[in-house]
Design an enzyme around this catalytic site. Structure first.
Site, PDB file in Angstrom:
ATOM      1  N   GLU A 253      36.858 -10.168  19.974  1.00  0.00           N
ATOM      2  CA  GLU A 253      36.082  -9.420  21.061  1.00  0.00           C
ATOM      3  C   GLU A 253      34.788  -9.137  21.215  1.00  0.00           C
ATOM      4  O   GLU A 253      34.020  -8.498  21.767  1.00  0.00           O
ATOM      5  CB  GLU A 253      36.779  -8.031  20.797  1.00  0.00           C
TER       6      GLU A 253
ATOM      7  N   HIS B 283      36.647 -12.351  14.946  1.00  0.00           N
ATOM      8  CA  HIS B 283      36.888 -11.139  15.954  1.00  0.00           C
ATOM      9  C   HIS B 283      36.392 -11.631  17.287  1.00  0.00           C
ATOM     10  O   HIS B 283      35.455 -11.973  17.694  1.00  0.00           O
ATOM     11  CB  HIS B 283      35.305 -10.160  15.691  1.00  0.00           C
TER      12      HIS B 283
ATOM     13  N   CYS C  71      41.379  -9.303  11.705  1.00  0.00           N
ATOM     14  CA  CYS C  71      40.460  -9.047  10.631  1.00  0.00           C
ATOM     15  C   CYS C  71      41.501  -8.468   9.752  1.00  0.00           C
ATOM     16  O   CYS C  71      42.390  -8.849   9.175  1.00  0.00           O
ATOM     17  CB  CYS C  71      39.091  -8.641  11.083  1.00  0.00           C
TER      18      CYS C  71
HETATM   19  N1  LIG Z   1      36.041  -6.582  10.161  1.00  0.00           N
HETATM   20  C1  LIG Z   1      37.213  -6.353   9.294  1.00  0.00           C
HETATM   21  O1  LIG Z   1      38.228  -5.997   9.772  1.00  0.00           O
HETATM   22  C2  LIG Z   1      36.754  -6.313   7.788  1.00  0.00           C
HETATM   23  C3  LIG Z   1      38.160  -6.486   6.906  1.00  0.00           C
HETATM   24  C4  LIG Z   1      37.970  -6.180   5.428  1.00  0.00           C
HETATM   25  N2  LIG Z   1      37.263  -4.709   5.281  1.00  0.00           N
HETATM   26  C5  LIG Z   1      36.784  -7.222   4.978  1.00  0.00           C
HETATM   27  O2  LIG Z   1      35.689  -7.030   5.139  1.00  0.00           O
HETATM   28  O3  LIG Z   1      37.188  -8.236   4.906  1.00  0.00           O
END
Ligand SMILES: NC(=O)CC[C@H](N)C(=O)O
Ligand SMILES: C=C(O[C@@H]1C=C(C(=O)O)C=C[C@H]1O)C(=O)O
Length: 765
Positions: A192, A190, A97
């Site tokens: 996880e 994600h 992410c």
């Molecule tokens: N879950 C994250 O790492 C989000 C990454 C970034 N802040 C976004 O909102 O896209």
């Protein structure tokens, strides 16, 4: 060893656990700002060589913002100059992410805002199988994964090779990519999350890529599976928790006697006598009591603490001052402390001193009951929102003329317990030679004729306790809807900029009542007439009062028969009004939608993260079940864990997970900081967004090292020294709020906030 860089996300430990469980390697976590910029070069030159690969985790904010990404930006800059791919100084990287976005951004790609932000939503990941795609197996096609992002990588240049997409409203969103020549990979989703699939396969594949790379370029890896091989200057910066119990073990107390002082009397009263009746009896005789009452299912036990105020120990701490106050046997002492965490160590050492193994109790009492009592004496009390982490204390002001009490614990060695399933009563003392006291309580209660409270004697409003001539003293002050709308808009800005995925926006309301209105009377109206709840409580301390009708367990811990420390959290997220027109089927329909489920999922993942700090055994035993309460239906999840890491106890989990994630949103640190600013806008709110007792926890910690804490919501609270009290009147406060996500609408959220406010407010109407 694997190096995990955490950008203060609330999912990082889930990732660490996924990495550990898949690779069986040691995972070392550091925050992205663990090292100051003047040590970045040392970090790059001296420390990276200890690790097989590096994972750059998720987090709030934007890759271009130095404060959000810390050392990550620097590392990618360095790697750029080592572009001759086969360089020994390059370590394989997996970005998740924000980590993925940082990688793409560093190699010259723009980061844009999604038009449809996705937080806690499951999408199918479609790998590109037309190219050599080592990150995904052939078997990994169209697999569901959770997205938590506001930002995305739109078009990529030649340096970044796309590896997977997802389809969202007919447009393709980049979900995975790699660098064209360096061993850098990343995913936007994600892997996880509890609702994600194929996380292990992804990690296994990347780990193989990293291994092959290291072999090919002959990278010498200095670190082994043992953390002690790391240089001291590095390991002092890793993320870890100190033990709150001295030496990490509660069982090792010096003077353990296997014959504890304990006296217990079990008896029955008429089946309809409940804990409120008993407390009301004590109230009539001006005897002090503290009540934790499971006044509705799923509650099973109630506890009534019966202290002698001049004797029993009371611990008080305020975040306004670096000192702890202890009153015991008429003596008052003040202990200076260096920081908040010392309060926790202090209570850790206290319970260690007082610890009584359950086995000793059972030996002493024999087969006293079919189920173990949950509590055998210990501390009862409350912990405020501000006593938790991440609140910027320098900005706070006291609610009171002096310091605002933030932690209040009273040591209870005489008490009663009620088993709601068998209707058995227990009167227990763990004071030396105190059988007479137990007998006297037993005699009094079994002989009392006036025990049952008649509902007819309890008015349906607290107003009825106010004299006719004083009705004009009653005042209500509510948050402004206009300001709420502005606050809501600010939340939306932060949700769209990537700073937060969910913000639990709360408000405060104030009620002015004549001073003579009794706290216990308020409790009776609230919990008997209006809102019975499984975690209701009444605690009337000298400097603060809490009257709660909370439905939400924050955290409990207990020892299982095979002596494992079992912890349980029960977050609630997702609320629907309970009216005659809405039955559970309809409520389920409303609650099982992307908005409500996304809200709940985020907190489940956050709580898994809180627990993974202390154990590898974390299970979600209930995911988003619909539960019915008097005024609302709620979506409730249950997360359990067994504390397997030596030295950690429930208290460590409590300390590191406050304030409760369901009251902050995710990621917790950034969300708390943002909310503090946003919430101070309302004029009814306490100074600088201080929530006080609301949003904290209340409960017990038994001398058997077992505990149960509920979230302080649907509650009324009062400070004796509130700046707004007058000679004639007292201020009572009620907090209420709800989680705001990108799918929220201002008007619906306002209504939901009002609904929760009414749960407690209705007692005064
Ligand atoms: N879950 C994250 O790492 C989000 C990454 C970034 N802040 C976004 O909102 O896209
Ligand atoms: C913030 C409150 O409740 C919290 C928010 C909920 C939600 O957003 O659905 C549900 C339960 C609580 O965790 C409150 O009652 O004031």
């Amino acid at each position: 060893m694997i190096l995990l860089i955490d950008s203060y996300d609330s999912f990082t430990n889930n990732l660490a656990s996924l990495l550990r469980q898949t690779t069986h390697q040691k995972v070392i976590t550091i925050h992205n700002d663990a090292f100051p910029p003047d040590q970045y070069d040392t970090f790059y030159n001296d420390y990276l060589s200890y690790f097989d690969f590096m994972v750059i985790g998720p987090g709030p904010g934007h890759p271009a913002n130095d404060d959000d990404v810390g050392i990550i930006k620097f590392l990618f800059e360095k790697f750029k100059y080592a572009k001759q791919a086969q360089s020994q100084s390059v370590i394989p990287v997996l970005g998740i992410c924000l980590g993925f976005q940082c990688m793409c951004y560093s190699f010259g790609n723009d980061i844009s805002r999604l038009s449809d932000v996705r937080h806690g939503q499951v999408y199918d990941i479609i790998p590109d199988n037309d190219i050599e795609n080592l990150l995904f197996n052939d078997s990994m096609t169209g697999f569901g994964n959770v997205r938590y992002h506001s930002l995305y990588v739109d078009e990529v240049n030649d340096e970044i090779i796309p590896l997977a997409y997802c389809y969202d409203n007919d447009s393709k969103v980049l979900m995975a990519a790699r660098h064209s020549s360096l061993p850098f990979y990343g995913v936007q989703y994600h892997p996880e999350s509890i609702c994600s699939t194929n996380g292990e396969k992804l990690v296994r594949n990347f780990s193989k890529i990293a291994y092959d790379y290291n072999q090919k370029v002959n990278r010498t890896i200095k670190g082994h599976s043992d953390e002690s091989t790391l240089p001291q200057a590095f390991s002092s910066h890793t993320v870890h928790e100190d033990y709150l119990i001295p030496n990490g073990i509660i069982e090792n107390k010096s003077n353990t006697s296997t014959d504890p002082d304990i006296y217990l009397k079990k008896f029955q009263l008429n089946n309809d006598i409940d804990p409120t009746d008993i407390c009301d009896y004590f109230n009539r005789y001006h005897e002090k009591f503290f009540l934790l009452n499971s006044a509705s299912i799923p509650g099973e036990w109630s506890i009534i603490g019966l202290p002698v105020l001049s004797e029993n120990e009371i611990i008080t701490h305020s975040v306004d001052a670096l000192e702890v106050h202890i009153n015991v046997n008429g003596n008052h002492s003040t202990l200076p402390i260096k920081d908040k965490s010392e309060v926790w160590k202090l209570i850790g050492s206290k319970i260690k001193e007082k610890y009584i193994p359950r086995s000793d109790i059972n030996t002493k009492l024999g087969n006293y009951h079919e189920r173990d009592l949950p509590f055998f004496g210990g501390y009862l009390g409350l912990i405020s929102y501000e006593e938790g982490q991440h609140v910027i204390l320098e900005q706070l002001e006291s609610i009171c003329n002096g310091n605002t009490p933030d932690l209040k614990l009273i040591y209870i060695d005489r008490f009663m317990v009620y088993d709601h399933t068998t209707h058995d009563w227990f009167v227990v003392s763990i004071r030396p030679n105190d059988s007479e006291w137990c007998e006297s309580i037993y005699t009094r209660l079994t002989q009392a004729e006036d025990l049952k409270l008649s509902l007819d004697d309890i008015p349906s409003s607290v107003k009825d306790y106010v004299n006719e001539s004083d009705q004009n003293l009653i005042k209500f002050e509510f948050p402004s809807r206009d300001i709420y709308n502005q606050q809501f808009a600010q939340c939306q800005d932060y949700l769209h900029s990537g700073d937060s995925y969910e913000l639990c926006l709360t408000t405060q309301s104030k009620i002015t009542l004549p001073s003579y209105v009794n706290a216990w009377d308020i409790y009776k109206v609230l919990t008997l007439r209006k809102n019975p709840s499984p975690f209701s409580c009444f605690m009337d301390f000298e400097d603060c009062v809490i009257i709660s009708s909370s439905p939400e367990r924050f955290l409990s811990w207990k020892n299982t028969v095979d002596n494992k420390k079992q912890v349980e959290l029960r977050p609630i997220k997702g609320t629907v009004k309970n009216t005659p027109e809405v039955d559970i089927v309809q409520a389920t329909k409303i609650l099982k939608t992307p908005k409500e489920m996304g809200e709940n999922l985020m907190i489940v993942d956050l709580i898994r993260h809180d627990l993974y700090q202390f154990t590898e055994q974390v299970d979600v035993t209930q995911l988003m079940a619909v539960e019915e309460y008097k005024t609302v239906y709620q979506l409730v999840s249950v997360i359990q864990g067994q504390l397997s890491k030596q030295g950690y106890h429930g208290i460590d989990v409590l300390h590191s997970s406050l304030p409760p994630g369901s009251m902050t949103g995710a990621p917790k640190k950034r969300s708390v900081e943002l909310l503090q600013r946003i919430e101070s806008m309302q004029t009814t709110s306490t100074p600088n967004g201080r929530r006080g007792i609301y949003s904290g926890v209340v409960g017990y910690w038994s001398v058997t090292d077992e505990a149960d804490w509920s979230v302080i919501i649907r509650s009324v609270f009062h400070y004796a020294d509130d700046k707004e009290n007058t000679d004639q009147t007292k201020i009572w406060r009620i907090g209420a709020g709800g989680a705001i996500t990108v799918l929220s609408k201002a008007s619906d959220e306002w209504e939901e906030m009002e609904l929760k406010l009414v749960s407690a407010l209705q007692a005064f109407k």
